[in-house]
Write an enzyme that holds these catalytic residues in place. Structure first.
Site, PDB file in Angstrom:
ATOM      1  N   ARG A 107       0.847  -1.186   0.000  1.00  0.00           N
ATOM      2  CA  ARG A 107       0.000   0.000   0.000  1.00  0.00           C
ATOM      3  C   ARG A 107       0.887   1.243   0.000  1.00  0.00           C
ATOM      4  NH1 ARG A 107      -2.042   0.980   4.383  1.00  0.00           N
ATOM      5  NH2 ARG A 107      -1.522  -0.804   5.668  1.00  0.00           N
ATOM      6  N   TYR A 235      -1.255  -3.504  -6.939  1.00  0.00           N
ATOM      7  CA  TYR A 235      -1.131  -4.219  -5.666  1.00  0.00           C
ATOM      8  C   TYR A 235      -2.427  -4.175  -4.842  1.00  0.00           C
ATOM      9  CZ  TYR A 235      -0.176  -5.291  -0.910  1.00  0.00           C
ATOM     10  OH  TYR A 235      -0.281  -5.842   0.331  1.00  0.00           O
ATOM     11  N   LYS A 244      -9.638  -1.901   1.445  1.00  0.00           N
ATOM     12  CA  LYS A 244      -9.315  -0.754   2.295  1.00  0.00           C
ATOM     13  C   LYS A 244     -10.029   0.520   1.811  1.00  0.00           C
ATOM     14  CE  LYS A 244      -6.313  -3.152   4.718  1.00  0.00           C
ATOM     15  NZ  LYS A 244      -6.617  -3.553   6.090  1.00  0.00           N
ATOM     16  N   HIS A 264     -11.385  -1.535  11.342  1.00  0.00           N
ATOM     17  CA  HIS A 264     -10.282  -2.410  10.937  1.00  0.00           C
ATOM     18  C   HIS A 264     -10.132  -3.501  12.003  1.00  0.00           C
ATOM     19  CE1 HIS A 264      -5.713  -2.530   9.733  1.00  0.00           C
ATOM     20  NE2 HIS A 264      -6.402  -3.474   9.135  1.00  0.00           N
ATOM     21  N   SER A 286      -1.547  -3.068  11.697  1.00  0.00           N
ATOM     22  CA  SER A 286      -1.074  -4.047  10.719  1.00  0.00           C
ATOM     23  C   SER A 286       0.138  -4.788  11.307  1.00  0.00           C
ATOM     24  CB  SER A 286      -0.655  -3.344   9.430  1.00  0.00           C
ATOM     25  OG  SER A 286      -1.728  -2.599   8.925  1.00  0.00           O
ATOM     26  N   CYS A 288       0.300  -7.304  13.450  1.00  0.00           N
ATOM     27  CA  CYS A 288       0.257  -7.711  14.859  1.00  0.00           C
ATOM     28  C   CYS A 288      -0.433  -9.064  15.023  1.00  0.00           C
ATOM     29  CB  CYS A 288      -0.450  -6.660  15.715  1.00  0.00           C
ATOM     30  SG  CYS A 288       0.581  -5.240  16.110  1.00  0.00           S
ATOM     31  N   ASP A 313     -10.091  -9.008   9.027  1.00  0.00           N
ATOM     32  CA  ASP A 313      -9.526  -7.683   8.770  1.00  0.00           C
ATOM     33  C   ASP A 313     -10.519  -6.529   8.962  1.00  0.00           C
ATOM     34  OD1 ASP A 313      -7.221  -6.184   8.010  1.00  0.00           O
ATOM     35  OD2 ASP A 313      -8.030  -5.897   6.006  1.00  0.00           O
ATOM     36  N   ARG A 402       1.614 -12.175  -0.407  1.00  0.00           N
ATOM     37  CA  ARG A 402       0.248 -12.418   0.076  1.00  0.00           C
ATOM     38  C   ARG A 402      -0.360 -13.695  -0.476  1.00  0.00           C
ATOM     39  NH1 ARG A 402      -2.178  -8.217   3.421  1.00  0.00           N
ATOM     40  NH2 ARG A 402      -0.520  -6.693   3.555  1.00  0.00           N
TER      41      ARG A 402
HETATM   42  C1  OXD Z   1      -3.153  -4.024   6.356  1.00  0.00           C
HETATM   43  C2  OXD Z   1      -3.663  -5.121   5.532  1.00  0.00           C
HETATM   44  O1  OXD Z   1      -2.097  -3.453   6.044  1.00  0.00           O
HETATM   45  O2  OXD Z   1      -4.652  -5.740   5.935  1.00  0.00           O
HETATM   46  O3  OXD Z   1      -3.788  -3.717   7.353  1.00  0.00           O
HETATM   47  O4  OXD Z   1      -3.097  -5.383   4.471  1.00  0.00           O
HETATM   48 MN    MN Z   2      -5.619  -4.776   7.562  1.00  0.00          MN
END
Ligand code: OXD
Ligand code: MN
Length: 617
Positions: A107, A235, A244, A264, A286, A288, A313, A402
């Site tokens: 991102r 991406y 997002k 989130h 993110s 964690c 998510d 991913r």
């Molecule tokens: C983030 C994701 O960065 O879910 O939170 O990709």
């Molecule tokens: Mn996320």
């Protein structure tokens, strides 16, 4: 074949002369039967697709129907074009590898903008651009960008197709990679289009990979118009606009105007041996371990317990007529980080990744299986760039590589994940990555105190991600990159729920990441986090007492089930102690952070911070 469809395609092309491409042939009479459904009765949608086609000048327009045949045909075409590499058919049937441009692997927060008419409405938490300027810039980028390409129209629904909590969108893209990912990540195609036609409203998302030039890359959000424009990246988070961009940035804005919350957060159901299930939503910054927590397998000693996955998510929630907070996961798939996913950290994730999955930027083994750091001790032969693997060149899999997979493939997938009403939440958990100070778990004294937990969420920087180690970075509600409006207004919106009902979920804060003097983690984490969820559920049921402290309610050591793990008594003490002096500094720092939002910072939130500060004196 549909005559109307043919006429529509011809009409759509207007006076322009388009070559009779293979794609036109396919759309009309090819392997994918195009029925009347490929054209919509929604005039606004039709007009928008026309306008975009006029601007971007694609060779062909393809309305996605969401069928399995469509997915397969696109995947086959991508193999021919080199966008996909089929992985080992014996070990990983239906799995593909995609290698993105090496400059396009994450991102891009610095190129992500929230374009509200008034800059203050975007807030200090967002990059802002004047909407007219942003539209002009993007118009230039999009102009003619789809020449030689197919324009795909993807109607999608975020959330169960029949849920009143769900919201629809349409993504226009020139990337078949985006289309196949949207197939797995959302409910897309005909059913979504029908819902859009019934409801009329939808979020407009326009995306083109452009020529992947990082200089022209922009992810623009126009929340007032429920619109997204994304250019120059293929991406995930930049290109799969349902995730997002729609489900967090646009939805958070829409949620405020409509009286709900777009967050989130993962959602899990914790089932006890009596078969009673408590649903919990949890926000973590993110990286964690949200996906791991969402698929937690209870440790030895928790036989008869089960953690069900509703989402990993994003969570949309609303107070129901019964006064409880009801939540849905707007997504239909996981777009998870591959490195670190292994048998010991997340066996459920591994179990769903051996068929029908898309891997982006992972390495491959000699026998063409996907591989990433932490998976096992095999040595891959090809790195994520497609070069022979040489450890001198860095990790074999891109650290942000991913997997994309449908949620229904997850062994712990909840049978309530598709429930139109959603699931009723017993608890909301906020978490951070804090080596010091912040206890393993604490419960807020009220809803507003819980909102303060969320607003103060933070992680300490580590040597892995930044030069200065140990600096506290605030990431309120884990929404720093994702809130589509001013954080101060967002906190006011959260606080506004305090009087909505007396059946709201209890709010907790957790921290799995405390370290001792020698830099060793004090808490085992992963499946042992079940022990903390157990306490959370017991608190929700009123089964255990807690110790009142100025920062919240902490567990009695004897109420945490540590059977079968080696956490010495003094470590446990340290994990649940309150260091008053250090907390005075922390709460002052939280106050300074809230002040960054100036006059818009809600008085009730400042009052909470001051209340806690006074208790610590
Ligand atoms: C983030 C994701 O960065 O879910 O939170 O990709
Ligand atoms: Mn996320």
């Amino acid at each position: 074949m549909s005559y109307e469809c043919l006429i529509y395609l011809i009409e759509k092309r207007g006076s322009r002369v388009y070559p009779a491409t293979l794609d036109v042939h396919r759309a009309v009479i090819g392997k994918i039967p195009r029925e009347e459904h490929s054209v919509t009765t929604n005039q606004q949608l039709k007009a928008w697709v026309d306008q975009v086609a006029e601007l971007t000048q694609p060779d062909d327009i393809y309305w996605c129907n969401g069928s399995k045949a469509e997915y397969q045909e696109l995947a086959d075409e991508m193999i021919v074009s080199g966008d996909f590499i089929a992985l080992n058919k014996e070990t990983h049937p239906g799995c593909y590898l995609h290698r993105s441009d090496p400059s396009d692997v994450a991102r891009v927060e610095h190129l992500t903008f929230v374009c509200t008419s008034d800059k203050e409405d975007a807030g200090p938490n967002n990059n802002w651009m004047d909407p007219d300027e942003a539209r002009d810039r993007m118009r230039e980028n999009f102009s003619g960008c789809m020449r030689g390409r197919t324009l795909y129209v993807i109607p999608y629904c975020m959330g169960p197709i029949d849920s009143p909590l769900s919201r629809c969108g349409v993504e226009i893209t020139d990337s078949p990679y985006v289309v196949v990912n949207m197939h797995l990540m959302t409910r897309m195609g005909d059913a979504a289009l029908r819902r859009i036609e019934r409801e009329g409203a939808f979020v407009k998302g326009l995306h083109s990979i452009g020529d992947l030039d990082p200089e022209c890359r922009f992810i623009m959000h126009f929340p007032e118009d429920l619109e997204i424009q994304s250019f120059g990246s293929g991406y995930g988070g930049n290109a799969l606009l349902g995730k997002k961009c729609h489900a967090l940035r646009i939805a958070s804005y829409q949620a405020r105007t409509e009286g709900w919350l777009a967050e989130h957060m993962l959602i899990v159901g914790v089932e006890n041996p009596e078969g009673e299930v408590h649903y919990i939503a949890a926000a973590f910054p993110s990286a964690c371990g949200k996906t791991n927590l969402a698929m937690l397998i209870p440790p030895a000693g928790y036989e008869g317990w089960k953690v069900w996955t509703v989402g990993d998510d994003i969570c949309w929630m609303r107070v129901g007529d019964d006064g409880r907070m009801w939540a849905i996961n707007p997504e239909a798939g996981f777009f998870g980080v591959a490195p670190g996913t292994a048998k010991n950290t997340n066996p459920s994730a591994l179990a769903m990744l051996d068929h029908d999955a898309i891997f982006t930027n992972v390495a491959v083994t000699e026998d063409n299986q996907p591989w990433w750091e932490g998976l096992d001790d095999r040595v891959p032969v090809t790195d994520w760039k497609g070069k022979p693997f040489d450890p001198q060149n860095g990790p074999a899999a891109q650290p942000n590589s991913r997997f994309t997979v449908q949620m229904s493939q997850c062994p712990s997938y909840s049978d309530q994940a598709e429930a139109p009403a959603g699931v009723p939440l017993s608890a909301i958990i906020f978490g951070g990555r804090r080596e010091r100070l912040v206890p393993l778990v604490m419960e807020s004294q009220s809803w507003n105190h819980g909102v303060l937990y969320g607003a103060a969420m933070a992680s300490e920087t580590t040597a892995a991600n930044i030069d200065t180690v140990g600096v506290v970075r605030r990431d309120p509600m884990a929404m720093k990159p994702f809130c589509g409006y001013n954080f101060a207004d967002y906190w006011s919106h959260w606080l506004g729920f305090s009087t909505a009902s007396d059946k709201l979920p209890k709010i907790f804060h957790v921290n799995w990441f405390r370290k001792d003097q020698d830099g060793k983690f004090m808490w085992p984490g992963f499946s042992d986090n079940m022990r903390v969820l157990d306490w959370v559920v017991q608190r929700c049921k009123g089964e255990v007492d807690a110790i009142e402290t100025p920062i919240g309610r902490l567990p009695l050591a004897s109420d945490l089930n540590l059977d079968g793990i080696d956490v010495p008594a003094e470590t446990l003490e340290a994990l649940i102690e309150v260091d008053r002096e250090a907390w005075k500094a922390e709460i002052a720092d939280i106050g300074e952070y809230l002040d960054l939002y100036g006059d818009r910072t809600p008085a009730a939130l400042k009052a909470e911070q001051e209340r806690v500060a006074a208790l610590l004196m």
